[in-house]
Design an enzyme around this catalytic site. Structure first.
Site, PDB file in Angstrom:
ATOM      1  N   GLY A   6     102.461 113.383  -3.114  1.00 21.32           N
ATOM      2  CA  GLY A   6     102.048 113.751  -1.758  1.00 21.32           C
ATOM      3  C   GLY A   6     100.792 112.982  -1.443  1.00 21.32           C
ATOM      4  O   GLY A   6     100.724 111.782  -1.686  1.00 21.32           O
ATOM      5  N   GLU A   7      99.790 113.672  -0.968  1.00 21.36           N
ATOM      6  CA  GLU A   7      98.523 113.024  -0.645  1.00 21.36           C
ATOM      7  C   GLU A   7      97.409 113.865  -1.276  1.00 21.36           C
ATOM      8  O   GLU A   7      97.212 115.025  -0.903  1.00 21.36           O
ATOM      9  CB  GLU A   7      98.392 112.930   0.888  1.00 21.36           C
ATOM     10  CG  GLU A   7      97.143 112.269   1.367  1.00 21.36           C
ATOM     11  CD  GLU A   7      96.917 110.888   0.751  1.00 21.36           C
ATOM     12  OE1 GLU A   7      97.860 110.074   0.698  1.00 21.36           O
ATOM     13  OE2 GLU A   7      95.784 110.632   0.295  1.00 21.36           O
ATOM     14  N   CYS A  49     102.316 111.202  -9.459  1.00 22.07           N
ATOM     15  CA  CYS A  49     101.577 110.427  -8.446  1.00 22.07           C
ATOM     16  C   CYS A  49     100.349 111.197  -7.940  1.00 22.07           C
ATOM     17  O   CYS A  49      99.375 111.308  -8.670  1.00 22.07           O
ATOM     18  CB  CYS A  49     102.521 110.002  -7.332  1.00 22.07           C
ATOM     19  SG  CYS A  49     101.884 108.602  -6.412  1.00 22.07           S
ATOM     20  N   HIS A  63     107.578 108.472  -9.375  1.00 17.28           N
ATOM     21  CA  HIS A  63     108.263 109.656  -8.842  1.00 17.28           C
ATOM     22  C   HIS A  63     109.662 109.853  -9.435  1.00 17.28           C
ATOM     23  O   HIS A  63     110.649 109.534  -8.770  1.00 17.28           O
ATOM     24  CB  HIS A  63     108.445 109.492  -7.325  1.00 17.28           C
ATOM     25  CG  HIS A  63     107.173 109.525  -6.558  1.00 17.28           C
ATOM     26  ND1 HIS A  63     106.620 110.687  -6.083  1.00 17.28           N
ATOM     27  CD2 HIS A  63     106.350 108.533  -6.163  1.00 17.28           C
ATOM     28  CE1 HIS A  63     105.507 110.409  -5.430  1.00 17.28           C
ATOM     29  NE2 HIS A  63     105.315 109.110  -5.464  1.00 17.28           N
ATOM     30  N   GLU A  83     111.289 112.425  -9.436  1.00 14.51           N
ATOM     31  CA  GLU A  83     112.004 113.363  -8.551  1.00 14.51           C
ATOM     32  C   GLU A  83     112.724 112.638  -7.410  1.00 14.51           C
ATOM     33  O   GLU A  83     113.537 113.247  -6.723  1.00 14.51           O
ATOM     34  CB  GLU A  83     111.035 114.427  -8.005  1.00 14.51           C
ATOM     35  CG  GLU A  83     110.026 113.968  -6.959  1.00 14.51           C
ATOM     36  CD  GLU A  83     108.828 113.194  -7.532  1.00 14.51           C
ATOM     37  OE1 GLU A  83     108.849 112.825  -8.720  1.00 14.51           O
ATOM     38  OE2 GLU A  83     107.876 112.944  -6.764  1.00 14.51           O
TER      39      GLU A  83
HETATM   40  N1  GLN Z   1      98.254 107.647  -2.512  1.00 16.16           N
HETATM   41  C1  GLN Z   1      98.405 109.051  -2.693  1.00 16.16           C
HETATM   42  C2  GLN Z   1      97.090 109.701  -3.103  1.00 16.16           C
HETATM   43  O1  GLN Z   1      96.149 109.051  -3.402  1.00 16.16           O
HETATM   44  C3  GLN Z   1      99.477 109.364  -3.721  1.00 16.16           C
HETATM   45  C4  GLN Z   1     100.815 108.923  -3.202  1.00 16.16           C
HETATM   46  C5  GLN Z   1     101.988 109.637  -3.786  1.00 16.16           C
HETATM   47  O2  GLN Z   1     101.898 110.756  -4.309  1.00 16.16           O
HETATM   48  N2  GLN Z   1     103.106 109.026  -3.613  1.00 16.16           N
HETATM   49  O3  GLN Z   1      97.035 110.876  -3.147  1.00 16.16           O
END
Ligand code: GLN
Length: 203
Positions: free
Chosen positions: A47-48, A79, A176, A178
């Site tokens: 996610g972010e 990630c 990922h 998933e």
């Molecule tokens: N760039 C995102 C971050 O720094 C991570 C991206 C992802 O989970 N695909 O949180």
């Protein structure tokens, strides 16, 4: 049945839940501290990470999550989830959960356009390469002595860097699993959860 929580504040938690169900585990979405009770393990999805940090603060989840992932219950971050579990990260205005002794550099493989895929050699999963999808992934810049490197990648002529790491019952991947139909990483995590549940039950 083994119940695994998937942190469901933001990101691709549905894909993790589907993969867990495909391999016969019970998946539960987690949005509160109460929902952490009685789980055999926890996945923090992609996610972010800046959004995770903000929502963890808003939902008063940072401390309960930190206690959970540091307590010997298996956890896996993919990630942004890897960033959340790391001991240290670059460029994040929130504290991480410090569950695995790695330092990561956010977005360091490049920008969105530089997302890439690679076939990884992962001996722990068998001889067949694992097709890995990297989306604005974090680069692992250092790993402590207790950290086992399960796979590395070489991208853009840079030196090999770790992309799947494990310390005890904590697992982190820059990519990922998933988002593919190859469930071997989910099975690997489920095996960790099952053997840990047996160990705790025996105590
Ligand atoms: N760039 C995102 C971050 O720094 C991570 C991206 C992802 O989970 N695909 O949180």
């Amino acid at each position: 049945m083994t119940t695994i929580g998937v942190l469901a504040l933001q990101g691709d938690f549905l894909e993790h839940a589907s993969a867990l169900r495909r391999i016969g585990a019970d998946a539960r979405e987690v949005r509160s501290a109460e929902q952490l009770r009685a789980l055999g393990g926890l996945i923090i999805p992609g996610g972010e990470s800046t959004t995770f940090g903000r929502l963890m603060a808003d939902f008063h989840l940072h401390e309960p999550l930190q206690v959970f992932v540091q307590s010997g219950i298996p956890a896996w971050g993919t990630c942004a989830g890897m960033i959340a579990l790391a001991r240290h990260t670059s460029d994040l205005p929130f504290p991480t959960l410090e569950a695995i002794d790695i330092a990561v550099d956010r977005n360091a493989y490049g920008r969105q356009v530089d997302s890439f895929e690679a076939d990884l050699d992962v001996p722990a999963l068998g001889a067949e390469p694992f097709h890995a999808v990297f989306i604005r992934a974090p680069v692992v810049t250092s790993a402590g002595e207790g950290v086992e490197v399960l796979a590395t990648v070489q991208h853009d002529g840079e030196p090999q860097t770790p992309v799947a790491v494990r310390q005890g019952v904590v697992l982190a991947t820059s990519f990922h699993p998933e988002l593919t139909r190859d469930d071997r990483f989910h099975q690997y995590f489920l095996d960790i959860v099952r053997s840990q549940s047996r160990t705790s039950a025996a105590k």
